[in-house]
Design a protein around this motif. Sequence first.
Motif, PDB file in Angstrom:
ATOM      1  N   TYR A   1       0.838  -1.209   0.000  1.00 16.97           N
ATOM      2  CA  TYR A   1       0.000   0.000   0.000  1.00 16.97           C
ATOM      3  C   TYR A   1       0.872   1.258   0.000  1.00 16.97           C
ATOM      4  O   TYR A   1       0.683   2.170  -0.824  1.00 16.97           O
ATOM      5  CB  TYR A   1      -0.906  -0.039   1.228  1.00 16.97           C
ATOM      6  CG  TYR A   1      -1.603   1.261   1.550  1.00 16.97           C
ATOM      7  CD1 TYR A   1      -2.745   1.650   0.870  1.00 16.97           C
ATOM      8  CD2 TYR A   1      -1.107   2.098   2.556  1.00 16.97           C
ATOM      9  CE1 TYR A   1      -3.387   2.841   1.178  1.00 16.97           C
ATOM     10  CE2 TYR A   1      -1.747   3.298   2.868  1.00 16.97           C
ATOM     11  CZ  TYR A   1      -2.871   3.665   2.170  1.00 16.97           C
ATOM     12  OH  TYR A   1      -3.501   4.849   2.466  1.00 16.97           O
TER      13      TYR A   1
ATOM     14  N   ASN B   1      -8.310  -7.503   2.095  1.00 12.33           N
ATOM     15  CA  ASN B   1      -8.840  -6.237   2.575  1.00 12.33           C
ATOM     16  C   ASN B   1      -9.422  -5.492   1.376  1.00 12.33           C
ATOM     17  O   ASN B   1      -8.730  -5.234   0.389  1.00 12.33           O
ATOM     18  CB  ASN B   1      -7.730  -5.414   3.232  1.00 12.33           C
ATOM     19  CG  ASN B   1      -8.210  -4.059   3.711  1.00 12.33           C
ATOM     20  OD1 ASN B   1      -8.369  -3.134   2.922  1.00 12.33           O
ATOM     21  ND2 ASN B   1      -8.453  -3.948   5.009  1.00 12.33           N
ATOM     22  N   GLU B   2     -10.708  -5.161   1.456  1.00 16.35           N
ATOM     23  CA  GLU B   2     -11.391  -4.581   0.302  1.00 16.35           C
ATOM     24  C   GLU B   2     -10.799  -3.243  -0.131  1.00 16.35           C
ATOM     25  O   GLU B   2     -10.748  -2.937  -1.329  1.00 16.35           O
ATOM     26  CB  GLU B   2     -12.893  -4.431   0.570  1.00 16.35           C
ATOM     27  CG  GLU B   2     -13.265  -3.568   1.757  1.00 16.35           C
ATOM     28  CD  GLU B   2     -13.420  -4.372   3.035  1.00 16.35           C
ATOM     29  OE1 GLU B   2     -14.235  -3.966   3.890  1.00 16.35           O
ATOM     30  OE2 GLU B   2     -12.724  -5.402   3.180  1.00 16.35           O
ATOM     31  N   ASN B   3     -10.341  -2.436   0.826  1.00 16.58           N
ATOM     32  CA  ASN B   3      -9.746  -1.143   0.464  1.00 16.58           C
ATOM     33  C   ASN B   3      -8.425  -1.323  -0.273  1.00 16.58           C
ATOM     34  O   ASN B   3      -8.129  -0.599  -1.225  1.00 16.58           O
ATOM     35  CB  ASN B   3      -9.544  -0.293   1.721  1.00 16.58           C
ATOM     36  CG  ASN B   3     -10.857   0.140   2.340  1.00 16.58           C
ATOM     37  OD1 ASN B   3     -11.661   0.809   1.692  1.00 16.58           O
ATOM     38  ND2 ASN B   3     -11.099  -0.256   3.581  1.00 16.58           N
ATOM     39  N   LEU B   4      -7.644  -2.299   0.167  1.00 16.43           N
ATOM     40  CA  LEU B   4      -6.401  -2.608  -0.539  1.00 16.43           C
ATOM     41  C   LEU B   4      -6.696  -3.130  -1.942  1.00 16.43           C
ATOM     42  O   LEU B   4      -5.998  -2.800  -2.909  1.00 16.43           O
ATOM     43  CB  LEU B   4      -5.582  -3.638   0.237  1.00 16.43           C
ATOM     44  CG  LEU B   4      -4.798  -3.141   1.447  1.00 16.43           C
ATOM     45  CD1 LEU B   4      -4.097  -4.311   2.135  1.00 16.43           C
ATOM     46  CD2 LEU B   4      -3.786  -2.079   1.054  1.00 16.43           C
ATOM     47  N   GLN B   5      -7.741  -3.948  -2.060  1.00 13.79           N
ATOM     48  CA  GLN B   5      -8.099  -4.495  -3.367  1.00 13.79           C
ATOM     49  C   GLN B   5      -8.551  -3.396  -4.322  1.00 13.79           C
ATOM     50  O   GLN B   5      -8.211  -3.416  -5.510  1.00 13.79           O
ATOM     51  CB  GLN B   5      -9.198  -5.552  -3.211  1.00 13.79           C
ATOM     52  CG  GLN B   5      -8.752  -6.816  -2.497  1.00 13.79           C
ATOM     53  CD  GLN B   5      -7.615  -7.523  -3.215  1.00 13.79           C
ATOM     54  OE1 GLN B   5      -7.691  -7.790  -4.420  1.00 13.79           O
ATOM     55  NE2 GLN B   5      -6.544  -7.818  -2.485  1.00 13.79           N
ATOM     56  N   LEU B   6      -9.303  -2.428  -3.801  1.00 10.39           N
ATOM     57  CA  LEU B   6      -9.736  -1.319  -4.651  1.00 10.39           C
ATOM     58  C   LEU B   6      -8.535  -0.502  -5.110  1.00 10.39           C
ATOM     59  O   LEU B   6      -8.445  -0.106  -6.292  1.00 10.39           O
ATOM     60  CB  LEU B   6     -10.720  -0.435  -3.891  1.00 10.39           C
ATOM     61  CG  LEU B   6     -11.394   0.666  -4.716  1.00 10.39           C
ATOM     62  CD1 LEU B   6     -12.303   0.055  -5.779  1.00 10.39           C
ATOM     63  CD2 LEU B   6     -12.201   1.605  -3.807  1.00 10.39           C
ATOM     64  N   LEU B   7      -7.599  -0.240  -4.196  1.00 12.75           N
ATOM     65  CA  LEU B   7      -6.369   0.467  -4.568  1.00 12.75           C
ATOM     66  C   LEU B   7      -5.589  -0.331  -5.605  1.00 12.75           C
ATOM     67  O   LEU B   7      -5.046   0.243  -6.566  1.00 12.75           O
ATOM     68  CB  LEU B   7      -5.499   0.690  -3.332  1.00 12.75           C
ATOM     69  CG  LEU B   7      -4.119   1.315  -3.589  1.00 12.75           C
ATOM     70  CD1 LEU B   7      -4.258   2.740  -4.120  1.00 12.75           C
ATOM     71  CD2 LEU B   7      -3.270   1.309  -2.325  1.00 12.75           C
TER      72      LEU B   7
ATOM     73  N   LYS C   1      -7.190   0.162  -8.995  1.00 12.22           N
ATOM     74  CA  LYS C   1      -6.860   1.482  -9.536  1.00 12.22           C
ATOM     75  C   LYS C   1      -5.406   1.535 -10.029  1.00 12.22           C
ATOM     76  O   LYS C   1      -5.108   2.175 -11.042  1.00 12.22           O
ATOM     77  CB  LYS C   1      -7.081   2.553  -8.467  1.00 12.22           C
ATOM     78  CG  LYS C   1      -8.538   2.766  -8.106  1.00 12.22           C
ATOM     79  CD  LYS C   1      -8.684   3.791  -6.976  1.00 12.22           C
ATOM     80  CE  LYS C   1     -10.139   4.024  -6.623  1.00 12.22           C
ATOM     81  NZ  LYS C   1     -10.296   4.992  -5.498  1.00 12.22           N
TER      82      LYS C   1
ATOM     83  N   LEU D   1     -17.578  -2.635  -1.112  1.00  9.53           N
ATOM     84  CA  LEU D   1     -17.320  -1.383  -1.835  1.00  9.53           C
ATOM     85  C   LEU D   1     -17.956  -1.443  -3.228  1.00  9.53           C
ATOM     86  O   LEU D   1     -17.350  -1.043  -4.235  1.00  9.53           O
ATOM     87  CB  LEU D   1     -15.809  -1.127  -1.950  1.00  9.53           C
ATOM     88  CG  LEU D   1     -15.023  -1.071  -0.634  1.00  9.53           C
ATOM     89  CD1 LEU D   1     -13.530  -0.884  -0.904  1.00  9.53           C
ATOM     90  CD2 LEU D   1     -15.516   0.058   0.268  1.00  9.53           C
TER      91      LEU D   1
ATOM     92  N   GLN E   1     -18.251   1.750  -5.541  1.00  7.47           N
ATOM     93  CA  GLN E   1     -16.948   2.196  -6.056  1.00  7.47           C
ATOM     94  C   GLN E   1     -16.397   1.205  -7.075  1.00  7.47           C
ATOM     95  O   GLN E   1     -15.808   1.602  -8.085  1.00  7.47           O
ATOM     96  CB  GLN E   1     -15.962   2.355  -4.899  1.00  7.47           C
ATOM     97  CG  GLN E   1     -16.301   3.508  -3.960  1.00  7.47           C
ATOM     98  CD  GLN E   1     -15.510   3.443  -2.676  1.00  7.47           C
ATOM     99  OE1 GLN E   1     -15.910   2.759  -1.743  1.00  7.47           O
ATOM    100  NE2 GLN E   1     -14.394   4.135  -2.627  1.00  7.47           N
TER     101      GLN E   1
END
Length: 372
Positions: A298, A327-333, A336, A360, A363
Amino acid sequence: MKKTILIIAFILPVILFSQSKDTHKKVLMVVSSYGKDMGSTRPGYEFDEFSQAYLIFKNNGLSIDVASPKGGPVESDEYNKDKSYNKIFLEDKSALSLLDDTKATSDVSAEDYDAIYIVGGKGAMFDLPYDPALQDIISNLYLKQGAVISSVCHGPAAFVNVKNGDDYIIKDVELTSFCNIEEELFGKKWVKEFPFSLETKLESRGAIFKQTDFMLSKVVVSGKFVTGQNPFSTTGTAEAVVASMGLTPVKRALYNDERSAYLIQDLLDNTKTMAWVETELTKNKANYDIPLIAAYGYYKILASTENNEGLLKGAELIELASPYFFNENLQLLLAKTYISLDEKEKARDIANELISKNLLKEQAEKLLKSTS
């Protein structure tokens, strides 16, 4: 005859004790007195940096004293008590007593020590550079033959105002410390209150600054000085201190977070392939701190906005951790990041997985549309 034997029997232990005392190496560990409320009100010293170094010094037979500018009890920043090295330290009542009643630096004589080890933590920036007693200790050890002067992370802040004659003692010395990029990534809470930028100040005093990638192990030995860049440099720094004192560090098992940092370094340096690392994690997952590997990915992405190679390395680290730490936030990053690397198919796969798991979702759907 009996009288002679009795005299010898009395004198011999005294001689042996004296010899043992003369050859026993002694290190002074110094921590900041600045901390309050576990770092929430004022930053203190870094407990991990203390406990890991303390255990290495103890296991290598060194005698240890602990000092701080004010003396008495000291407060560290908040830390994880479940880390293996912290658990071991917290079970040692004699070790804890050293932190509950530190020596005041004004009561310390440098002549009693073979080495000084200055623990980091952001509190070190606020009191250690301005403690005249600590400056005297460092100055006297600088002039003492065979003495070792060491520090880790923000600990080198204690060096910036120490002179020998007209020159700062770190002039032309190779040093490392918590560096500017690390402050940008991890120092947001207190960095604006720092009296100076540590890397910049060390260089302004004539030091030759050395560093590796953020939060990876870097130890620099230069003359009497032994310095470590960040918390993940603690064990290497402590063992380099032991070696600089003429001893051979005892072998030990690596800690999981330490081993993980070395694995990350190997991948970034291309000394290990992605395939090798994947196999290693599959076989020995329990020996690694998987969330740490993901978190490093990250931060690598955050630090590499205009560097595609860095972005790719960050993405690889998150991918490595994903089978074991999702981790969904890490996957979204990650998705991107793949778009910015023109890897739209990989981005779509991640977005679809998030949507299928109802994570998410809004998004992820928006991201999916952007790849069409």
